[in-house]
Scaffold this motif. Structure first.
Motif, PDB file in Angstrom:
ATOM      1  N   PRO A  30      10.404  15.649 -23.380  1.00 38.19           N
ATOM      2  CA  PRO A  30       9.324  16.032 -24.305  1.00 38.19           C
ATOM      3  C   PRO A  30       7.992  15.418 -23.891  1.00 38.19           C
ATOM      4  CG  PRO A  30      11.281  15.369 -25.524  1.00 38.19           C
ATOM      5  CD  PRO A  30      11.548  15.036 -24.083  1.00 38.19           C
ATOM      6  N   GLY A  31       6.958  16.232 -23.904  1.00 40.91           N
ATOM      7  CA  GLY A  31       5.615  15.758 -23.572  1.00 40.91           C
ATOM      8  C   GLY A  31       5.224  15.910 -22.124  1.00 40.91           C
ATOM      9  N   ILE A  32       6.178  16.223 -21.247  1.00 40.38           N
ATOM     10  CA  ILE A  32       5.851  16.381 -19.823  1.00 40.38           C
ATOM     11  C   ILE A  32       5.113  17.693 -19.590  1.00 40.38           C
ATOM     12  CG2 ILE A  32       6.860  16.912 -17.555  1.00 40.38           C
ATOM     13  CD1 ILE A  32       6.984  14.000 -17.941  1.00 40.38           C
ATOM     14  N   GLU A  33       4.007  17.593 -18.866  1.00 38.21           N
ATOM     15  CA  GLU A  33       3.292  18.770 -18.354  1.00 38.21           C
ATOM     16  C   GLU A  33       3.397  18.713 -16.831  1.00 38.21           C
ATOM     17  OE1 GLU A  33      -0.688  19.631 -20.207  1.00 38.21           O
ATOM     18  OE2 GLU A  33      -0.337  17.635 -21.041  1.00 38.21           O
ATOM     19  N   LEU A  34       4.048  19.676 -16.241  1.00 39.44           N
ATOM     20  CA  LEU A  34       4.223  19.719 -14.794  1.00 39.44           C
ATOM     21  C   LEU A  34       3.841  21.098 -14.294  1.00 39.44           C
ATOM     22  CD1 LEU A  34       5.207  18.706 -12.025  1.00 39.44           C
ATOM     23  CD2 LEU A  34       7.542  19.311 -12.723  1.00 39.44           C
ATOM     24  N   TYR A  35       2.862  21.118 -13.396  1.00 40.74           N
ATOM     25  CA  TYR A  35       2.404  22.377 -12.805  1.00 40.74           C
ATOM     26  C   TYR A  35       2.633  22.312 -11.301  1.00 40.74           C
ATOM     27  CZ  TYR A  35       0.125  22.561 -17.333  1.00 40.74           C
ATOM     28  OH  TYR A  35      -0.113  22.541 -18.686  1.00 40.74           O
ATOM     29  N   THR A  36       3.345  23.303 -10.776  1.00 41.89           N
ATOM     30  CA  THR A  36       3.674  23.315  -9.353  1.00 41.89           C
ATOM     31  C   THR A  36       2.941  24.413  -8.574  1.00 41.89           C
ATOM     32  OG1 THR A  36       5.610  24.694  -9.813  1.00 41.89           O
ATOM     33  CG2 THR A  36       5.953  22.298  -9.727  1.00 41.89           C
ATOM     34  N   HIS A  37       2.357  25.361  -9.278  1.00 42.95           N
ATOM     35  CA  HIS A  37       1.646  26.453  -8.606  1.00 42.95           C
ATOM     36  C   HIS A  37       0.395  26.818  -9.399  1.00 42.95           C
ATOM     37  CE1 HIS A  37       5.654  26.811  -6.860  1.00 42.95           C
ATOM     38  NE2 HIS A  37       5.091  27.452  -5.853  1.00 42.95           N
ATOM     39  N   GLU A  38      -0.592  27.314  -8.687  1.00 44.58           N
ATOM     40  CA  GLU A  38      -1.831  27.807  -9.291  1.00 44.58           C
ATOM     41  C   GLU A  38      -2.090  29.202  -8.747  1.00 44.58           C
ATOM     42  OE1 GLU A  38      -6.162  25.955 -10.366  1.00 44.58           O
ATOM     43  OE2 GLU A  38      -5.391  25.600  -8.347  1.00 44.58           O
ATOM     44  N   TRP A  66      -2.804  11.793 -15.435  1.00 49.62           N
ATOM     45  CA  TRP A  66      -2.373  12.818 -14.484  1.00 49.62           C
ATOM     46  C   TRP A  66      -1.987  12.148 -13.173  1.00 49.62           C
ATOM     47  CZ3 TRP A  66      -1.085  17.613 -15.478  1.00 49.62           C
ATOM     48  CH2 TRP A  66      -1.645  18.265 -16.588  1.00 49.62           C
ATOM     49  N   HIS A  67      -0.902  12.607 -12.576  1.00 50.08           N
ATOM     50  CA  HIS A  67      -0.419  12.123 -11.286  1.00 50.08           C
ATOM     51  C   HIS A  67      -0.223  13.308 -10.344  1.00 50.08           C
ATOM     52  CE1 HIS A  67       0.924   8.965 -14.059  1.00 50.08           C
ATOM     53  NE2 HIS A  67       1.261   8.185 -13.048  1.00 50.08           N
ATOM     54  N   ILE A  68      -0.455  13.069  -9.055  1.00 52.60           N
ATOM     55  CA  ILE A  68       0.101  13.974  -8.045  1.00 52.60           C
ATOM     56  C   ILE A  68       1.614  13.792  -8.103  1.00 52.60           C
ATOM     57  CG2 ILE A  68       0.368  14.413  -5.558  1.00 52.60           C
ATOM     58  CD1 ILE A  68      -2.322  15.294  -6.448  1.00 52.60           C
ATOM     59  N   TRP A  69       2.364  14.894  -8.068  1.00 53.00           N
ATOM     60  CA  TRP A  69       3.829  14.775  -8.030  1.00 53.00           C
ATOM     61  C   TRP A  69       4.366  15.325  -6.713  1.00 53.00           C
ATOM     62  CZ3 TRP A  69       7.641  18.960  -8.424  1.00 53.00           C
ATOM     63  CH2 TRP A  69       8.954  18.465  -8.361  1.00 53.00           C
ATOM     64  N   GLU A  70       5.238  14.529  -6.101  1.00 53.23           N
ATOM     65  CA  GLU A  70       5.943  14.983  -4.910  1.00 53.23           C
ATOM     66  C   GLU A  70       7.397  14.536  -5.005  1.00 53.23           C
ATOM     67  OE1 GLU A  70       3.165  15.230  -1.181  1.00 53.23           O
ATOM     68  OE2 GLU A  70       2.858  13.292  -2.146  1.00 53.23           O
ATOM     69  N   HIS A  96      -9.487  20.403   4.524  1.00 58.24           N
ATOM     70  CA  HIS A  96     -10.644  19.565   4.841  1.00 58.24           C
ATOM     71  C   HIS A  96     -10.751  19.466   6.356  1.00 58.24           C
ATOM     72  CE1 HIS A  96     -13.596  16.294   4.180  1.00 58.24           C
ATOM     73  NE2 HIS A  96     -13.084  15.805   5.290  1.00 58.24           N
ATOM     74  N   GLY A  97     -11.665  20.245   6.940  1.00 58.37           N
ATOM     75  CA  GLY A  97     -11.795  20.244   8.384  1.00 58.37           C
ATOM     76  C   GLY A  97     -10.502  20.675   9.037  1.00 58.37           C
ATOM     77  N   ALA A  98      -9.991  19.827   9.934  1.00 57.65           N
ATOM     78  CA  ALA A  98      -8.755  20.150  10.643  1.00 57.65           C
ATOM     79  C   ALA A  98      -7.514  19.805   9.837  1.00 57.65           C
ATOM     80  CB  ALA A  98      -8.717  19.395  11.980  1.00 57.65           C
ATOM     81  N   ILE A  99      -7.701  19.173   8.674  1.00 61.78           N
ATOM     82  CA  ILE A  99      -6.558  18.731   7.882  1.00 61.78           C
ATOM     83  C   ILE A  99      -6.308  19.704   6.739  1.00 61.78           C
ATOM     84  CG2 ILE A  99      -5.570  16.848   6.525  1.00 61.78           C
ATOM     85  CD1 ILE A  99      -7.545  14.970   7.847  1.00 61.78           C
ATOM     86  N   LYS A 100      -5.049  20.031   6.560  1.00 61.06           N
ATOM     87  CA  LYS A 100      -4.649  20.867   5.435  1.00 61.06           C
ATOM     88  C   LYS A 100      -3.392  20.266   4.835  1.00 61.06           C
ATOM     89  CE  LYS A 100      -5.111  25.321   5.765  1.00 61.06           C
ATOM     90  NZ  LYS A 100      -4.906  26.762   6.118  1.00 61.06           N
ATOM     91  N   GLY A 101      -3.309  20.259   3.515  1.00 60.60           N
ATOM     92  CA  GLY A 101      -2.140  19.666   2.886  1.00 60.60           C
ATOM     93  C   GLY A 101      -1.683  20.439   1.672  1.00 60.60           C
ATOM     94  N   HIS A 102      -0.408  20.315   1.378  1.00 59.34           N
ATOM     95  CA  HIS A 102       0.172  20.894   0.174  1.00 59.34           C
ATOM     96  C   HIS A 102       0.980  19.823  -0.529  1.00 59.34           C
ATOM     97  CE1 HIS A 102      -0.481  24.425   2.805  1.00 59.34           C
ATOM     98  NE2 HIS A 102      -0.776  25.029   1.674  1.00 59.34           N
ATOM     99  N   TYR A 103       1.042  19.894  -1.830  1.00 60.17           N
ATOM    100  CA  TYR A 103       1.856  18.937  -2.578  1.00 60.17           C
ATOM    101  C   TYR A 103       2.605  19.687  -3.666  1.00 60.17           C
ATOM    102  CZ  TYR A 103      -2.610  18.920  -5.134  1.00 60.17           C
ATOM    103  OH  TYR A 103      -3.763  19.291  -5.780  1.00 60.17           O
ATOM    104  N   ASP A 104       3.636  19.018  -4.190  1.00 56.44           N
ATOM    105  CA  ASP A 104       4.582  19.714  -5.052  1.00 56.44           C
ATOM    106  C   ASP A 104       4.043  20.025  -6.435  1.00 56.44           C
ATOM    107  OD1 ASP A 104       6.387  19.648  -2.957  1.00 56.44           O
ATOM    108  OD2 ASP A 104       7.225  17.723  -3.580  1.00 56.44           O
TER     109      ASP A 104
END
Length: 203
Positions: A83-91, A121-125, A100-108
């Motif tokens: 209860p209370g968790i908000e988790l978004y994995t896609h936009e 808010w946290h990045i989740w992986e 960013h320039g030559a760097i590209k990243g994805h996270y869960d």
């Protein structure tokens, strides 16, 4: 590539050959991934980006990757039960990420509502790892959670730091499981803007 021993089952052997052919025929990435920017060997990163050097994966490795994707989905479902968790994995149907320039990243994903930090808010992986590496994570987790990720895996730490920086968040939440997700644990990590900038400059 290491040759896989024949099982005596031509159907299962055929599956392995199809997995290898499909995975290893995918186009080479034309960027430095956030998942590899923390590699201490800058020479390897340079060659990976500037040449056609690419990794070739055997079927057992591909199956481990696939298991990781499945356990990520299961962990996300488990988290959403709280209860209370908000988790978004896609936009807009796409995985979260940055360029960013030559760097590209994805996270869960991004997550809020953790019982230990309900308003942040946290990045989740999520990472699925072998038993030995999982037990190392458990040991570090009990010593000092906030520094655990950095001590446990410098490449994962760099990935978390740069993702936090690019998303403008101060916290990272990594869930870690054994294959098949029979056991799991977690690390919460704080942002490190100085290191994040060093990684961007490295890229």
């Amino acid at each position: 590539m290491v040759k896989i021993p024949e099982r005596g089952d031509p159907t299962l052997d055929a599956i392995d050959r199809i997995l290898e052919a499909k995975t290893n025929s995918e186009p080479k990435r034309r960027y430095i991934g956030a998942s590899s920017i923390g590699d201490p060997c800058a020479r390897k990163l340079w060659y990976r980006y500037h040449t056609d050097m690419r990794e070739v994966f055997d079927a057992p490795t591909i199956r481990r990757f696939n298991d990781g994707h499945r356990t990520e989905d299961v962990m996300a479902a488990h988290l959403r039960m709280v209860p209370g968790i908000e988790l978004y994995t896609h936009e807009n149907g796409k995985q979260y990420g940055f360029s960013h320039g030559a760097i590209k990243g994805h996270y869960d994903g991004v997550i809020r509502g953790l019982i230990q930090a309900p308003n942040t808010w946290h990045i989740w992986e999520h990472k699925a790892v072998n038993e030995k590496k999982f037990n190392e994570a458990l040991k570090l987790r009990h010593e000092d959670e906030k520094t655990s990720l950095k001590k446990w895996d410098e490449v994962y730490y760099a990935q978390g730091v740069i993702n936090m920086h690019m998303e403008g968040l101060e916290r990272h939440y990594m869930t870690i499981s054994t294959p098949g997700m029979r056991e799991y644990t977690s690390f919460r990590t704080e942002a490190d803007p100085v290191f994040a900038m060093a990684l961007l400059n490295k890229g």
